[in-house]
Every structure is written in structure tokens, then in C-alpha cells.
Scaffold this motif. Structure first.
Motif, PDB file in Angstrom:
ATOM      1  N   GLU A   1      41.121  51.338  54.960  1.00  0.00           N
ATOM      2  CA  GLU A   1      40.340  51.897  53.854  1.00  0.00           C
ATOM      3  C   GLU A   1      41.015  51.607  52.513  1.00  0.00           C
ATOM      4  OE1 GLU A   1      38.292  55.835  55.954  1.00  0.00           O
ATOM      5  OE2 GLU A   1      40.359  55.946  55.177  1.00  0.00           O
ATOM      6  N   ALA A   2      42.321  51.768  52.442  1.00  0.00           N
ATOM      7  CA  ALA A   2      43.047  51.520  51.201  1.00  0.00           C
ATOM      8  C   ALA A   2      42.912  50.056  50.771  1.00  0.00           C
ATOM      9  CB  ALA A   2      44.521  51.902  51.358  1.00  0.00           C
ATOM     10  N   THR A   3      43.014  49.150  51.731  1.00  0.00           N
ATOM     11  CA  THR A   3      42.877  47.725  51.428  1.00  0.00           C
ATOM     12  C   THR A   3      41.462  47.400  50.965  1.00  0.00           C
ATOM     13  OG1 THR A   3      44.607  47.144  53.005  1.00  0.00           O
ATOM     14  CG2 THR A   3      43.056  45.391  52.400  1.00  0.00           C
ATOM     15  N   ALA A   4      40.465  47.895  51.686  1.00  0.00           N
ATOM     16  CA  ALA A   4      39.065  47.638  51.318  1.00  0.00           C
ATOM     17  C   ALA A   4      38.772  48.179  49.923  1.00  0.00           C
ATOM     18  CB  ALA A   4      38.123  48.253  52.348  1.00  0.00           C
ATOM     19  N   TRP A   5      39.216  49.403  49.648  1.00  0.00           N
ATOM     20  CA  TRP A   5      38.968  50.014  48.343  1.00  0.00           C
ATOM     21  C   TRP A   5      39.672  49.233  47.231  1.00  0.00           C
ATOM     22  CZ3 TRP A   5      35.769  52.338  45.572  1.00  0.00           C
ATOM     23  CH2 TRP A   5      36.137  52.949  44.366  1.00  0.00           C
ATOM     24  N   ALA A   6      40.933  48.889  47.430  1.00  0.00           N
ATOM     25  CA  ALA A   6      41.688  48.156  46.402  1.00  0.00           C
ATOM     26  C   ALA A   6      41.029  46.812  46.102  1.00  0.00           C
ATOM     27  CB  ALA A   6      43.134  47.953  46.849  1.00  0.00           C
ATOM     28  N   ARG A   7      40.549  46.147  47.117  1.00  0.00           N
ATOM     29  CA  ARG A   7      39.917  44.846  46.914  1.00  0.00           C
ATOM     30  C   ARG A   7      38.564  44.980  46.222  1.00  0.00           C
ATOM     31  NH1 ARG A   7      41.936  41.927  52.505  1.00  0.00           N
ATOM     32  NH2 ARG A   7      44.094  41.748  51.811  1.00  0.00           N
ATOM     33  N   LEU A   8      37.799  46.013  46.572  1.00  0.00           N
ATOM     34  CA  LEU A   8      36.516  46.245  45.903  1.00  0.00           C
ATOM     35  C   LEU A   8      36.742  46.543  44.418  1.00  0.00           C
ATOM     36  CD1 LEU A   8      33.443  46.565  45.960  1.00  0.00           C
ATOM     37  CD2 LEU A   8      33.805  48.959  46.624  1.00  0.00           C
ATOM     38  N   VAL A   9      37.731  47.367  44.115  1.00  0.00           N
ATOM     39  CA  VAL A   9      38.047  47.677  42.721  1.00  0.00           C
ATOM     40  C   VAL A   9      38.479  46.410  41.982  1.00  0.00           C
ATOM     41  CG1 VAL A   9      39.663  48.907  41.212  1.00  0.00           C
ATOM     42  CG2 VAL A   9      38.567  50.103  43.119  1.00  0.00           C
ATOM     43  N   ALA A  10      39.308  45.592  42.600  1.00  0.00           N
ATOM     44  CA  ALA A  10      39.763  44.358  41.951  1.00  0.00           C
ATOM     45  C   ALA A  10      38.588  43.430  41.652  1.00  0.00           C
ATOM     46  CB  ALA A  10      40.806  43.652  42.824  1.00  0.00           C
ATOM     47  N   VAL A  11      37.692  43.263  42.609  1.00  0.00           N
ATOM     48  CA  VAL A  11      36.505  42.424  42.392  1.00  0.00           C
ATOM     49  C   VAL A  11      35.649  43.007  41.269  1.00  0.00           C
ATOM     50  CG1 VAL A  11      34.312  41.658  43.412  1.00  0.00           C
ATOM     51  CG2 VAL A  11      36.438  41.404  44.695  1.00  0.00           C
ATOM     52  N   SER A  12      35.452  44.331  41.284  1.00  0.00           N
ATOM     53  CA  SER A  12      34.606  44.952  40.259  1.00  0.00           C
ATOM     54  C   SER A  12      35.226  44.861  38.866  1.00  0.00           C
ATOM     55  CB  SER A  12      34.280  46.399  40.621  1.00  0.00           C
ATOM     56  OG  SER A  12      35.414  47.218  40.521  1.00  0.00           O
ATOM     57  N   GLU A  13      36.526  44.700  38.780  1.00  0.00           N
ATOM     58  CA  GLU A  13      37.195  44.508  37.490  1.00  0.00           C
ATOM     59  C   GLU A  13      37.180  43.050  37.053  1.00  0.00           C
ATOM     60  OE1 GLU A  13      38.378  46.770  35.385  1.00  0.00           O
ATOM     61  OE2 GLU A  13      37.776  48.395  36.727  1.00  0.00           O
ATOM     62  N   LEU A  14      37.416  42.122  37.962  1.00  0.00           N
ATOM     63  CA  LEU A  14      37.526  40.708  37.612  1.00  0.00           C
ATOM     64  C   LEU A  14      36.176  40.027  37.396  1.00  0.00           C
ATOM     65  CD1 LEU A  14      40.379  39.707  40.076  1.00  0.00           C
ATOM     66  CD2 LEU A  14      40.547  39.924  37.582  1.00  0.00           C
ATOM     67  N   LEU A  15      35.179  40.379  38.187  1.00  0.00           N
ATOM     68  CA  LEU A  15      33.886  39.697  38.128  1.00  0.00           C
ATOM     69  C   LEU A  15      33.206  39.818  36.762  1.00  0.00           C
ATOM     70  CD1 LEU A  15      31.971  37.957  39.803  1.00  0.00           C
ATOM     71  CD2 LEU A  15      30.935  40.065  40.663  1.00  0.00           C
ATOM     72  N   PRO A  16      33.098  41.011  36.166  1.00  0.00           N
ATOM     73  CA  PRO A  16      32.443  41.081  34.850  1.00  0.00           C
ATOM     74  C   PRO A  16      33.131  40.233  33.774  1.00  0.00           C
ATOM     75  CG  PRO A  16      32.634  43.271  35.797  1.00  0.00           C
ATOM     76  CD  PRO A  16      33.442  42.345  36.668  1.00  0.00           C
ATOM     77  N   THR A  17      34.456  40.199  33.793  1.00  0.00           N
ATOM     78  CA  THR A  17      35.188  39.399  32.812  1.00  0.00           C
ATOM     79  C   THR A  17      34.883  37.918  32.978  1.00  0.00           C
ATOM     80  OG1 THR A  17      36.940  41.057  32.783  1.00  0.00           O
ATOM     81  CG2 THR A  17      37.510  38.870  31.945  1.00  0.00           C
ATOM     82  N   MET A  18      34.831  37.462  34.222  1.00  0.00           N
ATOM     83  CA  MET A  18      34.538  36.061  34.508  1.00  0.00           C
ATOM     84  C   MET A  18      33.103  35.719  34.095  1.00  0.00           C
ATOM     85  SD  MET A  18      33.001  34.010  37.226  1.00  0.00           S
ATOM     86  CE  MET A  18      32.814  35.351  38.349  1.00  0.00           C
ATOM     87  N   LEU A  19      32.148  36.601  34.380  1.00  0.00           N
ATOM     88  CA  LEU A  19      30.753  36.350  34.004  1.00  0.00           C
ATOM     89  C   LEU A  19      30.592  36.357  32.483  1.00  0.00           C
ATOM     90  CD1 LEU A  19      28.975  38.526  36.714  1.00  0.00           C
ATOM     91  CD2 LEU A  19      29.185  36.025  36.669  1.00  0.00           C
ATOM     92  N   ASP A  20      31.240  37.301  31.810  1.00  0.00           N
ATOM     93  CA  ASP A  20      31.196  37.335  30.342  1.00  0.00           C
ATOM     94  C   ASP A  20      31.748  36.036  29.758  1.00  0.00           C
ATOM     95  OD1 ASP A  20      30.024  39.840  29.962  1.00  0.00           O
ATOM     96  OD2 ASP A  20      31.918  40.856  29.550  1.00  0.00           O
ATOM     97  N   ALA A  21      32.875  35.573  30.266  1.00  0.00           N
ATOM     98  CA  ALA A  21      33.517  34.372  29.714  1.00  0.00           C
ATOM     99  C   ALA A  21      32.580  33.173  29.800  1.00  0.00           C
ATOM    100  CB  ALA A  21      34.833  34.090  30.447  1.00  0.00           C
ATOM    101  N   GLN A  22      31.939  32.988  30.943  1.00  0.00           N
ATOM    102  CA  GLN A  22      31.037  31.847  31.114  1.00  0.00           C
ATOM    103  C   GLN A  22      29.841  31.960  30.179  1.00  0.00           C
ATOM    104  OE1 GLN A  22      27.770  32.210  33.257  1.00  0.00           O
ATOM    105  NE2 GLN A  22      27.296  30.375  32.073  1.00  0.00           N
ATOM    106  N   LEU A  23      29.212  33.111  30.126  1.00  0.00           N
ATOM    107  CA  LEU A  23      28.015  33.269  29.298  1.00  0.00           C
ATOM    108  C   LEU A  23      28.352  33.216  27.806  1.00  0.00           C
ATOM    109  CD1 LEU A  23      26.205  35.938  31.463  1.00  0.00           C
ATOM    110  CD2 LEU A  23      25.300  33.675  30.877  1.00  0.00           C
ATOM    111  N   LEU A  24      29.469  33.803  27.403  1.00  0.00           N
ATOM    112  CA  LEU A  24      29.868  33.719  25.998  1.00  0.00           C
ATOM    113  C   LEU A  24      30.128  32.267  25.598  1.00  0.00           C
ATOM    114  CD1 LEU A  24      32.135  36.878  25.763  1.00  0.00           C
ATOM    115  CD2 LEU A  24      30.059  36.453  24.409  1.00  0.00           C
ATOM    116  N   ARG A  25      30.771  31.522  26.470  1.00  0.00           N
ATOM    117  CA  ARG A  25      31.065  30.118  26.198  1.00  0.00           C
ATOM    118  C   ARG A  25      29.766  29.301  26.114  1.00  0.00           C
ATOM    119  NH1 ARG A  25      33.495  28.953  30.729  1.00  0.00           N
ATOM    120  NH2 ARG A  25      31.632  28.043  31.623  1.00  0.00           N
TER     121      ARG A  25
END
Length: 180
Positions: free
Chosen positions: A11-35
Motif C-alpha cells: 500500500e505504501a509503495t502504491a500510494w507513493a507512486r500514485l502521488v509521484a505520478v500525480s505531481e509529475l504529470l501536470p508539470t510535464m503536460l504544462d511544459a509541452q502545451l506552454l511550449r
């Protein structure tokens, strides 16, 4: 006092990975669309939801619900999109107390320009790293979590579930493509 069950290692691993994805994905999508088109992912989502709406128009309250935004946040973003000529707001003809938003022809053009890069970014960073069975699992897992977080089905992502249950080949995805 109720005792809280600590996370198991899985559970700890699944939660940590979900949080990491939810933090990294918006930044990556913003960067591409802003560019590519000088839009944030949230601005792209707002325009996409409007583009998928009847007559490319929605009440601001409904649009806020579909994008999981507060009305003040949506109003701020709508003002920026209006200044860019991508969105227009006007009084709702059925209820003068309400405000409608409509994506403009320029907004549709920007969406059309942005869609290929956005789809490529989503594919290369998310979809293509998964096997077909894993994609089905991701859809099922996300659907179950979304049903808990959005039981009224307000967000536009819920439309994907309805189309999939109906057996539609063209499942709506307001964040990935511009409707014809």
C-alpha cells in the motif's frame, strides 16, 4: 478512539507512486502545451470541454464542475482565455443570472494545433509504456477511484466511462483531441 491501520509495504509503495505520478504529470503536460501553444494544461482542458459541448458552449457553473475548478479559479482562467481571444463569455439566454462560456473559432484553431503534440506527449510518457492489459487495468483502477472521488459524475472524465459502457468506439477524451 479508533486505531488507524498503517499502510502495508505494498500500500505504501502504491500510494507513493500514485502521488509521484500525480505531481509529475501536470508539470510535464504544462511544459509541452506552454511550449507549443502557450496554454497551461488546465486552459487546454477548459477549451477542450467547451469544444466537446453542444454549440461549443457551457454554463460557467457546469464548466467549473466538469473541470473540477472553483468558480473564482475558472473565472480567472476564462478572463485570460478571453484576453487571448480563445473564449467568450455572455449572459445565459435561459437564465440572465448565469454566465455562459463558448470557445471561439480561434480557440478551436489553437486546440487543433495543440492536439497532436498533446497526444504525442501523453502517448510517449503514459500510454506507450503500458501493455494493452495494463491500459485496461489503469482504466478500471482510475474509474473506481474516480467513482469514489466524484460520485455524482461531474467531471468530464466520467463521460469516458459512459461511452465505454455503451460500446462506443469514439470514447470522448476532452484532454486529447478536438471534436469535429
Amino acid at each position: 478512539m479508533t486505531s488507524i491501520q498503517p499502510f502495508s509495504p505494498v500500500e505504501a509503495t502504491a500510494w507513493a507512486r500514485l502521488v509521484a505520478v500525480s505531481e509529475l504529470l501536470p508539470t510535464m503536460l504544462d511544459a509541452q502545451l506552454l511550449r507549443d501553444v502557450e496554454l497551461t494544461h488546465f486552459e487546454y482542458l477548459v477549451l477542450s470541454v467547451l469544444a466537446a459541448s453542444p454549440e461549443h458552449t457551457s454554463r460557467m457553473t457546469r464548466l467549473a464542475s466538469q473541470t473540477n475548478a472553483t468558480l473564482p479559479r475558472l473565472s480567472h482562467v476564462a478572463r485570460r482565455l478571453e484576453q487571448k481571444g480563445l473564449l467568450e463569455r455572455f449572459p445565459c439566454p435561459q437564465d440572465k443570472r448565469a454566465t455562459n462560456a463558448r470557445v471561439t473559432a480561434a480557440g478551436l484553431s489553437v486546440l487543433e494545433q495543440a492536439a497532436p503534440g498533446h497526444v504525442a506527449t501523453v502517448r510517449s510518457n503514459v500510454l506507450d509504456v503500458l501493455e494493452p492489459a495494463e491500459l485496461e487495468q489503469l482504466a478500471a483502477i482510475s474509474s473506481r477511484i474516480l467513482a469514489r472521488l466524484d460520485p455524482e459524475g461531474r467531471m468530464s472524465a466520467t463521460q469516458c466511462d459512459a461511452a465505454a459502457r455503451a460500446g462506443s468506439d469514439a470514447v470522448p477524451d476532452a484532454t486529447a483531441a478536438v471534436p469535429a
